[in-house]
Design a protein around this motif. Structure first.
Motif, PDB file in Angstrom:
ATOM      1  N   GLU A  48      34.340  48.655  43.237  1.00 50.10           N
ATOM      2  CA  GLU A  48      35.679  49.202  43.492  1.00 50.10           C
ATOM      3  C   GLU A  48      36.717  48.083  43.551  1.00 50.10           C
ATOM      4  O   GLU A  48      37.815  48.221  43.033  1.00 50.10           O
ATOM      5  CB  GLU A  48      35.696  50.021  44.791  1.00 50.10           C
ATOM      6  N   MET A  49      36.366  46.973  44.192  1.00 47.05           N
ATOM      7  CA  MET A  49      37.308  45.857  44.301  1.00 47.05           C
ATOM      8  C   MET A  49      37.666  45.281  42.932  1.00 47.05           C
ATOM      9  O   MET A  49      38.817  44.904  42.691  1.00 47.05           O
ATOM     10  CB  MET A  49      36.730  44.737  45.180  1.00 47.05           C
ATOM     11  N   ARG A  50      36.701  45.228  42.020  1.00 50.39           N
ATOM     12  CA  ARG A  50      36.988  44.717  40.665  1.00 50.39           C
ATOM     13  C   ARG A  50      37.996  45.593  39.931  1.00 50.39           C
ATOM     14  O   ARG A  50      38.697  45.120  39.054  1.00 50.39           O
ATOM     15  CB  ARG A  50      35.697  44.591  39.868  1.00 50.39           C
ATOM     16  N   THR A  51      38.077  46.863  40.308  1.00 49.15           N
ATOM     17  CA  THR A  51      39.016  47.757  39.624  1.00 49.15           C
ATOM     18  C   THR A  51      40.397  47.787  40.264  1.00 49.15           C
ATOM     19  O   THR A  51      41.330  48.301  39.659  1.00 49.15           O
ATOM     20  CB  THR A  51      38.462  49.200  39.555  1.00 49.15           C
ATOM     21  N   CYS A  52      40.528  47.238  41.484  1.00 46.47           N
ATOM     22  CA  CYS A  52      41.848  47.284  42.123  1.00 46.47           C
ATOM     23  C   CYS A  52      42.374  45.912  42.522  1.00 46.47           C
ATOM     24  O   CYS A  52      43.576  45.767  42.718  1.00 46.47           O
ATOM     25  CB  CYS A  52      41.846  48.225  43.332  1.00 46.47           C
ATOM     26  N   ALA A  53      41.520  44.927  42.645  1.00 48.19           N
ATOM     27  CA  ALA A  53      41.951  43.559  42.974  1.00 48.19           C
ATOM     28  C   ALA A  53      41.601  42.680  41.781  1.00 48.19           C
ATOM     29  O   ALA A  53      40.595  41.983  41.780  1.00 48.19           O
ATOM     30  CB  ALA A  53      41.260  43.077  44.242  1.00 48.19           C
ATOM     31  N   TYR A  54      42.427  42.744  40.769  1.00 49.08           N
ATOM     32  CA  TYR A  54      42.104  42.106  39.492  1.00 49.08           C
ATOM     33  C   TYR A  54      43.009  40.919  39.183  1.00 49.08           C
ATOM     34  O   TYR A  54      43.194  40.545  38.034  1.00 49.08           O
ATOM     35  CB  TYR A  54      42.164  43.132  38.361  1.00 49.08           C
ATOM     36  N   GLY A  55      43.538  40.305  40.226  1.00 49.79           N
ATOM     37  CA  GLY A  55      44.408  39.150  40.047  1.00 49.79           C
ATOM     38  C   GLY A  55      43.618  37.868  39.863  1.00 49.79           C
ATOM     39  O   GLY A  55      42.424  37.888  39.547  1.00 49.79           O
ATOM     40  N   THR A  56      44.276  36.753  40.103  1.00 46.58           N
ATOM     41  CA  THR A  56      43.654  35.447  39.893  1.00 46.58           C
ATOM     42  C   THR A  56      43.495  34.642  41.179  1.00 46.58           C
ATOM     43  O   THR A  56      42.907  33.569  41.162  1.00 46.58           O
ATOM     44  CB  THR A  56      44.493  34.619  38.900  1.00 46.58           C
ATOM     45  N   TRP A  57      44.027  35.125  42.308  1.00 46.00           N
ATOM     46  CA  TRP A  57      43.925  34.401  43.577  1.00 46.00           C
ATOM     47  C   TRP A  57      42.691  34.895  44.328  1.00 46.00           C
ATOM     48  O   TRP A  57      42.670  36.016  44.838  1.00 46.00           O
ATOM     49  CB  TRP A  57      45.183  34.635  44.416  1.00 46.00           C
ATOM     50  N   PRO A  58      41.632  34.076  44.412  1.00 45.17           N
ATOM     51  CA  PRO A  58      40.382  34.556  45.016  1.00 45.17           C
ATOM     52  C   PRO A  58      40.450  34.682  46.532  1.00 45.17           C
ATOM     53  O   PRO A  58      40.968  33.808  47.225  1.00 45.17           O
ATOM     54  CB  PRO A  58      39.359  33.488  44.604  1.00 45.17           C
ATOM     55  N   LEU A  59      39.931  35.796  47.006  1.00 48.81           N
ATOM     56  CA  LEU A  59      39.738  36.047  48.431  1.00 48.81           C
ATOM     57  C   LEU A  59      38.284  36.453  48.636  1.00 48.81           C
ATOM     58  O   LEU A  59      37.669  37.041  47.748  1.00 48.81           O
ATOM     59  CB  LEU A  59      40.642  37.180  48.925  1.00 48.81           C
ATOM     60  N   ASP A  60      37.759  36.151  49.800  1.00 47.90           N
ATOM     61  CA  ASP A  60      36.437  36.642  50.161  1.00 47.90           C
ATOM     62  C   ASP A  60      36.607  37.899  51.006  1.00 47.90           C
ATOM     63  O   ASP A  60      37.643  38.094  51.645  1.00 47.90           O
ATOM     64  CB  ASP A  60      35.659  35.590  50.949  1.00 47.90           C
ATOM     65  N   LEU A  61      35.603  38.738  50.988  1.00 43.53           N
ATOM     66  CA  LEU A  61      35.633  39.996  51.724  1.00 43.53           C
ATOM     67  C   LEU A  61      34.473  40.016  52.718  1.00 43.53           C
ATOM     68  O   LEU A  61      33.320  39.820  52.339  1.00 43.53           O
ATOM     69  CB  LEU A  61      35.520  41.172  50.756  1.00 43.53           C
ATOM     70  N   ARG A  62      34.819  40.241  53.975  1.00 40.91           N
ATOM     71  CA  ARG A  62      33.817  40.403  55.028  1.00 40.91           C
ATOM     72  C   ARG A  62      33.860  41.856  55.482  1.00 40.91           C
ATOM     73  O   ARG A  62      34.927  42.364  55.829  1.00 40.91           O
ATOM     74  CB  ARG A  62      34.124  39.519  56.224  1.00 40.91           C
ATOM     75  N   LEU A  63      32.711  42.495  55.483  1.00 42.56           N
ATOM     76  CA  LEU A  63      32.610  43.884  55.916  1.00 42.56           C
ATOM     77  C   LEU A  63      31.677  43.975  57.111  1.00 42.56           C
ATOM     78  O   LEU A  63      30.626  43.338  57.137  1.00 42.56           O
ATOM     79  CB  LEU A  63      32.019  44.752  54.806  1.00 42.56           C
TER      80      LEU A  63
END
Length: 176
Positions: free
Chosen positions: A69-84
């Motif tokens: 899901e993140m690949r389809t909505c966060a498709y920019g170039t500034w990398p962030l990590d995701l903690r769940l």
């Protein structure tokens, strides 16, 4: 109990509780800055859970589906990590679905978006997601974890990036 067995038992208990320690920092909700929401992409996804009644692959499924899901909505170039951190997970039982033909899946947790360069939390979203379990056939044979994990990822896309990552349809396990 012999001393080596006692030590081994204590180490096992310690490692089991450490594996469930939340990976999130915690704190109040925090929206991503607008410019970052437009340019972000997601790199590493880390998951922790509370004491859940879940199949063994819950972590793999959540990371895979939320990542998709993140690949389809966060498709920019500034990398962030995701903690769940998933605090609560409730999937409708297959027997209940067979009898009633309807039900709901629910996941409650916290998602933190982190700048990997500084380790700073730049977005924090408490999410409580409930999704239709499908009809009788989907409820009996469907991948319940996949359905609720996809809904969780979709809710995060909407909350953090104001984007619905997928149009509704048979290819999408979550409604509307």
């Amino acid at each position: 109990m012999t001393r080596p067995l006692l030590v081994a038992t204590a180490l096992l208990a310690l490692s089991a509780t450490a594996a469930c320690a939340p990976v999130v920092e915690g704190g109040p909700p925090l929206d991503l800055p607008p410019g970052l929401a437009e340019t972000a992409s997601i790199g590493t996804i880390t998951l922790s859970t509370g004491w859940l009644q879940a199949e063994d692959d819950v972590g793999d499924t959540f990371i895979e589906e939320v990542g998709e899901e993140m690949r389809t909505c966060a498709y920019g170039t500034w990398p962030l990590d995701l903690r769940l951190h998933i605090e609560d997970l409730d999937r409708e039982g297959r027997l209940t679905m067979a009898v009633r033909g309807e039900g709901r899946h629910r996941a409650r947790g916290i998602a933190e978006l982190v700048d990997p360069r500084s380790g700073t939390v730049v977005g924090r979203y408490p999410l409580d997601v409930e999704v239709d379990a499908g009809g009788r056939v989907a409820g009996i044979f469907g991948d319940r974890q996949m359905i609720v994990a996809e809904a969780f990822g979709r809710a995060l896309c909407d909350a953090a990036f104001s984007r619905n990552p997928r149009r509704p349809g048979p290819h999408n396990a979550t409604p509307g």
